[in-house]
Structures are given as C-alpha cells and as structure tokens.
Design a protein around this motif. Structure first.
Motif, short mmCIF file in Angstrom:
data_model
loop_
_atom_site.label_atom_id
_atom_site.label_comp_id
_atom_site.label_asym_id
_atom_site.label_seq_id
_atom_site.Cartn_x
_atom_site.Cartn_y
_atom_site.Cartn_z
N ASP A 8 -34.22 17.05 -24.93
CA ASP A 8 -34.75 16.85 -26.29
C ASP A 8 -33.71 16.23 -27.20
OD1 ASP A 8 -37.24 17.92 -25.64
OD2 ASP A 8 -36.61 19.96 -26.14
N THR A 9 -32.43 16.54 -26.96
CA THR A 9 -31.35 16.00 -27.80
C THR A 9 -30.17 15.57 -26.94
OG1 THR A 9 -30.26 18.15 -28.08
CG2 THR A 9 -31.98 17.56 -29.70
N SER A 32 -36.18 10.87 -27.52
CA SER A 32 -36.24 10.90 -28.98
C SER A 32 -35.14 10.04 -29.62
CB SER A 32 -36.13 12.33 -29.49
OG SER A 32 -34.88 12.91 -29.09
N ASP A 33 -34.03 9.83 -28.90
CA ASP A 33 -32.92 9.02 -29.40
C ASP A 33 -32.85 7.64 -28.75
OD1 ASP A 33 -32.05 11.09 -31.08
OD2 ASP A 33 -30.78 11.95 -29.52
#
Length: 167
Positions: A8-9, A32-33
């Motif tokens: 997620d990160t 997400s990035d």
C-alpha cells in the motif's frame, strides 16, 4: 518466474526489505505511488518515480548490470511489471523489457505497440468526429444528444489515456 509483492505504501515495502520479509530480487509494486522496484537493501527503483528507493544511475544496460546486484532477468521482470502497471520507466531501463515478439500470448494482451496506440488514437478521433457531425445534424435538443456527448467525452478520455501511457 519472479515473485511480485504489492504494498500500500513505499514505507511498507522498505520495512519488508529491511526485515527480510521479501525475497531479494523480487518485484515490489506500490500502485498508489506509481512505483515498481526490486527488493534488496536498499530497494532499487525501476520506475521513473523512485520514492524512497535507490534509482539506477547507469545509462546503459552494461553499466546498470555493473552497478547492481540484480540480474538482467530480475530487472527484466520488474520492467515488464512496471509496463504492465502502466508506469513510466527510465529509458536506460527500458532496454531490459521483454520484446513483444518474445512474450506469451497472455502477456501481449497487456502491452500495445506504439503503432497500435496511434491506430487507436486515430480511431478515437475518427469516431469522435463522426459523433460531432451526427450531433450537429440531430441538434443539441434531440434525444440522442446526451448519448452522443457522453460518447465524445469517453472517446476524448480514452485518447488522453492512450497518449499519456509510456510506449
């Protein structure tokens, strides 16, 4: 076949690499990035966006392999995954990508050549022009106007997406 981990990160991916929770050389995806990297300590970024990952500084295939502990196969797997995700890859790393002719039929479904993209863009433009002409003949008050306008907007969005994707 390389292992692909999704996080997620980027910080979660960093922690996994630091703790040894991922296999060195496996592919890290942080959708997400818009980051794809290779697991190592520190992880190496494959995409143009590096986040906290260390980028590759070499400007040629041989220079990248010299500076890296990763094999050409590992880099290729990560570059292919970045393209599959639609994330931009630095030009020096693009040389590692699997050639379209070497891909399986399933993998080819996810990657378009530049000629295919241009053909689709031209088709979007042609259909959009056709819709504009039909809308002009039918009038903005006709029952088909909303459908034609929605179609024109969808074609315009599709055209933008096609042109924004890395080739």
């Amino acid at each position: 076949m390389e292992i692909v981990y999704h996080f997620d990160t980027a910080s979660a991916a960093l922690r996994a690499c630091d703790n040894g929770n991922v296999v060195t050389g496996s592919v890290l995806v942080i959708a997400s990035d818009c980051i794809v990297g290779l697991a190592s300590n520190p992880p190496r970024a494959i995409t143009a966006r590096t986040g906290p990952f260390k980028p590759f500084f070499g400007t040629s295939r041989s220079a990248i392999l010299t500076e890296s502990r990763h094999s050409a196969e590992q880099i290729r797997a990560a570059v292919d995954e970045a393209y599959r995700q639609g994330f931009p890859v630095p030009e020096a790393l693009a040389d590692f990508a699997t050639l379209r002719s070497e891909m399986s039929a399933c993998a080819r479904e996810y990657r378009l050549t530049s000629d295919e993209i241009l053909a689709l863009v031209e088709a979007c433009e042609a259909r959009s022009t056709e819709f504009w002409n039909t809308l002009g003949q039918a009038g903005a008050d006709s029952s088909a106007a909303r459908i034609l306008q929605a179609g024109i907007e969808n074609l315009s969005a599709a055209r933008r997406k096609l042109l924004d994707r890395p080739l």
